[in-house]
Design an enzyme around this catalytic site. Structure first.
Site, PDB file in Angstrom:
ATOM      1  N   GLY A 143      73.840 -82.336 -58.266  1.00 32.89           N
ATOM      2  CA  GLY A 143      73.885 -83.789 -58.313  1.00 32.89           C
ATOM      3  C   GLY A 143      75.224 -84.328 -58.769  1.00 32.89           C
ATOM      4  N   CYS A 144      75.176 -85.326 -59.639  1.00 37.54           N
ATOM      5  CA  CYS A 144      76.394 -86.028 -60.047  1.00 37.54           C
ATOM      6  C   CYS A 144      77.382 -85.145 -60.786  1.00 37.54           C
ATOM      7  CB  CYS A 144      76.038 -87.230 -60.926  1.00 37.54           C
ATOM      8  SG  CYS A 144      75.133 -88.523 -60.054  1.00 37.54           S
ATOM      9  N   VAL A 145      76.910 -84.046 -61.376  1.00 36.56           N
ATOM     10  CA  VAL A 145      77.807 -83.179 -62.138  1.00 36.56           C
ATOM     11  C   VAL A 145      78.609 -82.247 -61.233  1.00 36.56           C
ATOM     12  CG1 VAL A 145      76.359 -81.127 -62.540  1.00 36.56           C
ATOM     13  CG2 VAL A 145      77.878 -81.937 -64.355  1.00 36.56           C
TER      14      VAL A 145
END
Length: 363
Positions: A143-145
């Site tokens: 995801g965003c990481v």
């Protein structure tokens, strides 16, 4: 003092879809997609007004989203559009670095907004002219990481292969995951925050000289050290519920609290191992998860108000592009005024797990 860097960022390039909208022009259209006829739109309008987003890029014209139908059609659109944007971003990044596709030894490709087998990296190899023996590593679920974690894993690889060139490719077409006829708060928050984009980062091992044929002015910072951290009992705070309709977003209101309670301690310990404190960091590259996340990071680290301006500016102009966002911010830092030589930087992101990734940089 930190150990010698194992990699240098030679170039970063972002590719954005052609359909750019002002936030206020999307609010009612997204309401039409997500809310029942005649429903109160007060919450939707508040979320859009407070998201910190002025403009976003979408993969399709907004009126096309109502006709996407099932997950298969959405995913097929992700694959076709993602490949085109990925080719644009990666070709541009290699050109900026003064390199050819045949120079790439490792291609790491991350996305959490679609799935494909063969993966995007395999489908790109022939289109771009990558070598048949190129190493490939497709990533899903970060995801965003993933922009930060992908860069960290590229750095790990280049420390062991100092003669090599590695590419990180992030493909996030978030708008295609918006759930139609879903008036949950999480879906409405996602509809207010997320935008679409692709980014490619080229990194080179220490034995290559770093900058490729692009010259010193084209090279970005060195990666000095990285740190990953998983927070226990937080698995249900962020991610996807995957079903017949595709990716249904999970965004819990408790995420900013985790940032406030834990990020500062982990980050300061990481910097202390490098002989540094937060006061030594001249450039912050923080994932723009939303205004509440940025406020939590600022509070947890006791940062001055302007420290995360690059993240707020990115959120305002292109929205939250998941893993692409931190790479997009790195790209904007290549433009004047660039950080002065010797400036320490820290790239920070959080994602499903719940987890954080820290990447220490030096220009």
């Amino acid at each position: 003092m930190p150990a010698p860097a194992g990699s240098v960022i030679a170039a970063v390039r972002t590719a954005l879809p052609p359909y750019r909208y002002a936030q206020e022009d999307l609010t009612e259209a997204i309401g039409d997609l997500c809310l029942p006829a005649g429903a109160d739109r007060a919450l939707l309008r508040r979320l859009h007004a407070s998201a910190g987003v002025r403009t976003r890029h979408l993969t399709l014209p907004i009126e096309r989203y109502a006709t996407l139908g099932d997950f298969g059609r959405s995913n097929g659109t992700w694959l076709a559009a993602g490949l085109d944007l990925a080719e644009e971003a990666l070709s541009g990044a290699l050109k900026e670095a003064g390199l050819r596709p045949a120079d790439v030894d490792l291609l790491v490709c991350t996305s959490v907004t679609g799935v494909a087998a063969p993966s995007l990296d395999a489908r790109l190899a022939g289109r771009l002219g990558l070598r048949p023996d190129v190493k490939r590593l497709p990533l899903f679920g970060l995801g965003c990481v993933a922009g930060a974690a992908g860069l960290a894993r590229v750095h790990d690889y280049l420390r062991g292969h100092p003669d090599d060139t590695a590419v990180l490719l992030a493909v996030e077409l978030c708008s295609l995951t918006l759930q139609r006829c879903d008036d949950s708060r999480a879906n409405l928050v996602a509809g207010a925050l997320f935008g679409d984009g692709v980014a490619a980062l080229v990194a080179r091992g220490s034995a290559t000289g770093g900058g490729g044929g692009g010259g010193p002015e084209a090279a970005g910072p060195s990666v000095v050290a990285t740190r990953s951290h998983l927070y226990p009992d937080t698995e249900r705070l962020l991610g996807w519920d995957i079903g017949a309709g595709g990716f249904r977003v999970v965004i819990d209101a408790g995420v900013p609290g985790i940032v406030r309670d834990h990020l500062g301690r982990n980050l300061r310990a990481f910097l202390a191992e490098q002989g540094l404190t937060t006061d030594d960091i001249g450039t912050w590259v923080c994932h723009p998860g939303g205004p509440r996340i940025l406020s939590a990071v600022t509070e947890a680290l006791a940062l001055p108000g302007h420290a995360l301006d690059s993240a707020r500016n990115s959120l305002a102009t292109v929205g939250n592009m998941s893993s692409v966002s931190v790479l997009h911010i790195l790209r904007t830092l290549q433009d004047a005024p660039r950080p002065r030589p010797g400036t320490w930087g820290l790239l920070v992101a959080m994602g499903p797990g719940l987890c954080s990734e820290l990447v220490l940089l030096r220009w």
